[in-house]
Design a protein around this motif. Structure first.
Motif, PDB file in Angstrom:
ATOM      1  N   ILE A  27       0.857  -1.186   0.000  1.00 54.56           N
ATOM      2  CA  ILE A  27       0.000   0.000   0.000  1.00 54.56           C
ATOM      3  C   ILE A  27       0.893   1.236   0.000  1.00 54.56           C
ATOM      4  N   VAL A  28       0.567   2.187  -0.903  1.00 54.12           N
ATOM      5  CA  VAL A  28       1.323   3.437  -1.025  1.00 54.12           C
ATOM      6  C   VAL A  28       0.358   4.596  -0.812  1.00 54.12           C
ATOM      7  N   LEU A  29       0.791   5.566  -0.002  1.00 50.83           N
ATOM      8  CA  LEU A  29       0.026   6.790   0.209  1.00 50.83           C
ATOM      9  C   LEU A  29       1.004   7.955   0.269  1.00 50.83           C
ATOM     10  N   GLY A  30       0.689   9.026  -0.423  1.00 50.91           N
ATOM     11  CA  GLY A  30       1.565  10.198  -0.439  1.00 50.91           C
ATOM     12  C   GLY A  30       2.934   9.894  -1.026  1.00 50.91           C
ATOM     13  N   GLY A  31       2.959   8.911  -1.951  1.00 50.36           N
ATOM     14  CA  GLY A  31       4.213   8.529  -2.591  1.00 50.36           C
ATOM     15  C   GLY A  31       5.114   7.667  -1.719  1.00 50.36           C
ATOM     16  N   VAL A  32       4.614   7.257  -0.547  1.00 47.92           N
ATOM     17  CA  VAL A  32       5.414   6.489   0.409  1.00 47.92           C
ATOM     18  C   VAL A  32       4.748   5.132   0.652  1.00 47.92           C
ATOM     19  N   GLU A  33       5.552   4.091   0.669  1.00 45.76           N
ATOM     20  CA  GLU A  33       5.028   2.774   1.015  1.00 45.76           C
ATOM     21  C   GLU A  33       4.692   2.764   2.506  1.00 45.76           C
ATOM     22  N   VAL A  34       3.414   2.551   2.818  1.00 47.59           N
ATOM     23  CA  VAL A  34       2.976   2.576   4.217  1.00 47.59           C
ATOM     24  C   VAL A  34       2.725   1.179   4.776  1.00 47.59           C
ATOM     25  N   CYS A  35       2.623   0.184   3.889  1.00 46.31           N
ATOM     26  CA  CYS A  35       2.435  -1.191   4.347  1.00 46.31           C
ATOM     27  C   CYS A  35       2.963  -2.145   3.293  1.00 46.31           C
ATOM     28  N   ARG A  36       3.650  -3.180   3.748  1.00 44.90           N
ATOM     29  CA  ARG A  36       4.114  -4.275   2.897  1.00 44.90           C
ATOM     30  C   ARG A  36       4.018  -5.532   3.747  1.00 44.90           C
ATOM     31  N   THR A  37       3.259  -6.516   3.253  1.00 41.63           N
ATOM     32  CA  THR A  37       3.070  -7.723   4.048  1.00 41.63           C
ATOM     33  C   THR A  37       2.784  -8.929   3.158  1.00 41.63           C
ATOM     34  N   HIS A  48     -19.535  -9.351  -2.710  1.00 36.73           N
ATOM     35  CA  HIS A  48     -18.574  -8.270  -2.491  1.00 36.73           C
ATOM     36  C   HIS A  48     -17.182  -8.781  -2.820  1.00 36.73           C
ATOM     37  N   PRO A  49     -16.367  -7.942  -3.427  1.00 30.68           N
ATOM     38  CA  PRO A  49     -14.972  -8.347  -3.562  1.00 30.68           C
ATOM     39  C   PRO A  49     -14.355  -8.438  -2.173  1.00 30.68           C
ATOM     40  N   PRO A  50     -13.317  -9.239  -2.016  1.00 30.35           N
ATOM     41  CA  PRO A  50     -12.726  -9.414  -0.683  1.00 30.35           C
ATOM     42  C   PRO A  50     -12.226  -8.101  -0.081  1.00 30.35           C
ATOM     43  N   SER A  51     -12.349  -8.009   1.229  1.00 30.58           N
ATOM     44  CA  SER A  51     -11.680  -6.961   1.997  1.00 30.58           C
ATOM     45  C   SER A  51     -10.420  -7.592   2.564  1.00 30.58           C
ATOM     46  N   TRP A  52      -9.331  -6.835   2.580  1.00 26.35           N
ATOM     47  CA  TRP A  52      -8.036  -7.357   3.011  1.00 26.35           C
ATOM     48  C   TRP A  52      -7.663  -6.721   4.337  1.00 26.35           C
ATOM     49  N   TYR A  53      -7.388  -7.532   5.319  1.00 26.11           N
ATOM     50  CA  TYR A  53      -6.994  -7.076   6.654  1.00 26.11           C
ATOM     51  C   TYR A  53      -5.525  -7.426   6.853  1.00 26.11           C
ATOM     52  N   CYS A 122      -2.654   0.303  -4.214  1.00 28.01           N
ATOM     53  CA  CYS A 122      -2.686  -0.958  -3.464  1.00 28.01           C
ATOM     54  C   CYS A 122      -2.421  -2.050  -4.490  1.00 28.01           C
ATOM     55  N   THR A 123      -1.507  -2.960  -4.192  1.00 24.57           N
ATOM     56  CA  THR A 123      -1.227  -4.067  -5.105  1.00 24.57           C
ATOM     57  C   THR A 123      -1.288  -5.388  -4.358  1.00 24.57           C
ATOM     58  N   VAL A 124      -1.631  -6.433  -5.107  1.00 26.05           N
ATOM     59  CA  VAL A 124      -1.620  -7.804  -4.611  1.00 26.05           C
ATOM     60  C   VAL A 124      -0.778  -8.610  -5.586  1.00 26.05           C
ATOM     61  N   ASP A 125       0.355  -9.104  -5.113  1.00 26.86           N
ATOM     62  CA  ASP A 125       1.300  -9.831  -5.976  1.00 26.86           C
ATOM     63  C   ASP A 125       1.592  -9.060  -7.259  1.00 26.86           C
ATOM     64  N   GLY A 126       1.733  -7.740  -7.137  1.00 30.69           N
ATOM     65  CA  GLY A 126       2.084  -6.880  -8.262  1.00 30.69           C
ATOM     66  C   GLY A 126       0.909  -6.386  -9.082  1.00 30.69           C
ATOM     67  N   GLU A 127      -0.284  -6.941  -8.897  1.00 28.69           N
ATOM     68  CA  GLU A 127      -1.472  -6.485  -9.633  1.00 28.69           C
ATOM     69  C   GLU A 127      -2.081  -5.287  -8.914  1.00 28.69           C
ATOM     70  N   THR A 128      -2.345  -4.210  -9.663  1.00 27.95           N
ATOM     71  CA  THR A 128      -2.972  -3.027  -9.079  1.00 27.95           C
ATOM     72  C   THR A 128      -4.428  -3.324  -8.749  1.00 27.95           C
ATOM     73  N   VAL A 129      -4.800  -3.028  -7.518  1.00 24.97           N
ATOM     74  CA  VAL A 129      -6.159  -3.234  -7.042  1.00 24.97           C
ATOM     75  C   VAL A 129      -7.071  -2.170  -7.620  1.00 24.97           C
ATOM     76  N   ILE A 141     -10.775  -5.230  -5.770  1.00 26.13           N
ATOM     77  CA  ILE A 141     -11.066  -5.963  -6.995  1.00 26.13           C
ATOM     78  C   ILE A 141      -9.754  -6.323  -7.682  1.00 26.13           C
ATOM     79  N   THR A 142      -9.571  -7.622  -7.925  1.00 22.07           N
ATOM     80  CA  THR A 142      -8.424  -8.129  -8.679  1.00 22.07           C
ATOM     81  C   THR A 142      -8.947  -9.151  -9.680  1.00 22.07           C
TER      82      THR A 142
END
Length: 186
Positions: A27-37, A48-53, A122-129, A141-142
């Motif tokens: 997840i990137v916000l303000g040009g900065v990576e704020v989460c990587r997991t 509903h498309p999945p929500s990611w926690y 927001c990306t999942v395995d490199g795919e833009t959400v 949505i992916t």
């Protein structure tokens, strides 16, 4: 060989199900990576498309701040909102968590979900959400899921019909059915 169809969001259960995975989420916000997991929990809920926690400890220190507001889910319990900070941006109430989820959802404790539309990326395995439409739901949505809630209408070039029009069409169909039953048309 026929291509394998991804799971359909309409086939997800009610009450929702949880699914763990090791997909790389960034997840990137303000040009900065704020989460990587690679540790996350998905909530799979009908249509509903999945929500990611994502685990709170995998967020950049200072990226999550207490926010205003809360909401209640009949399945998961009381949610608390969080502000997300990255670079020079602050997105208020752009994330939520369940501090004390219900018994069926205890594995979500200590995890945070975000509205992908409120983040830069927001990306999942490199795919833009692609964010779920509307301001309240936080579905991601992916290409890994199919169904009307996740862009099926657009992929199949079906024109969008507003909710009020769908309700009106449903009422007309019910009225026609009643007319036919009463006057012997069926």
């Amino acid at each position: 060989d026929d291509p394998v169809e991804p799971p359909r969001s309409g086939d997800y259960p009610r009450p929702p199900a949880l699914r763990a995975s090791s997909a790389l989420v960034v997840i990137v916000l303000g040009g900065v990576e704020v989460c990587r997991t690679t540790r996350r929990v998905q909530v799979l809920e009908t249509s509903h498309p999945p929500s990611w926690y994502l685990p709170r400890e995998d967020w950049t220190p200072g990226a999550l701040r207490p926010g205003d507001g809360s909401s209640f889910c009949e399945w998961k319990g009381m949610a608390a909102y969080l502000d997300v900070a990255g670079g020079e941006r602050l997105e208020r109430a752009a994330a939520w968590t369940y501090p004390t989820p219900t018994a069926a959802f205890t594995s979500m404790a200590g995890h945070v979900a975000v509205y992908p539309a409120r983040m830069d990326l927001c990306t999942v395995d490199g795919e833009t959400v692609r964010p779920q439409e509307g301001g309240f739901y936080g579905g991601w949505i992916t290409d890994a899921v199919a169904g009307p809630a996740v862009g099926w209408l657009e992929r199949h070039r079906v024109p969008r019909i507003g909710g009020a029009v769908l309700v009106l069409l449903g009422l007309v169909a019910i009225g026609a059915l009643i007319f036919c039953l009463v006057f012997g048309g069926i």
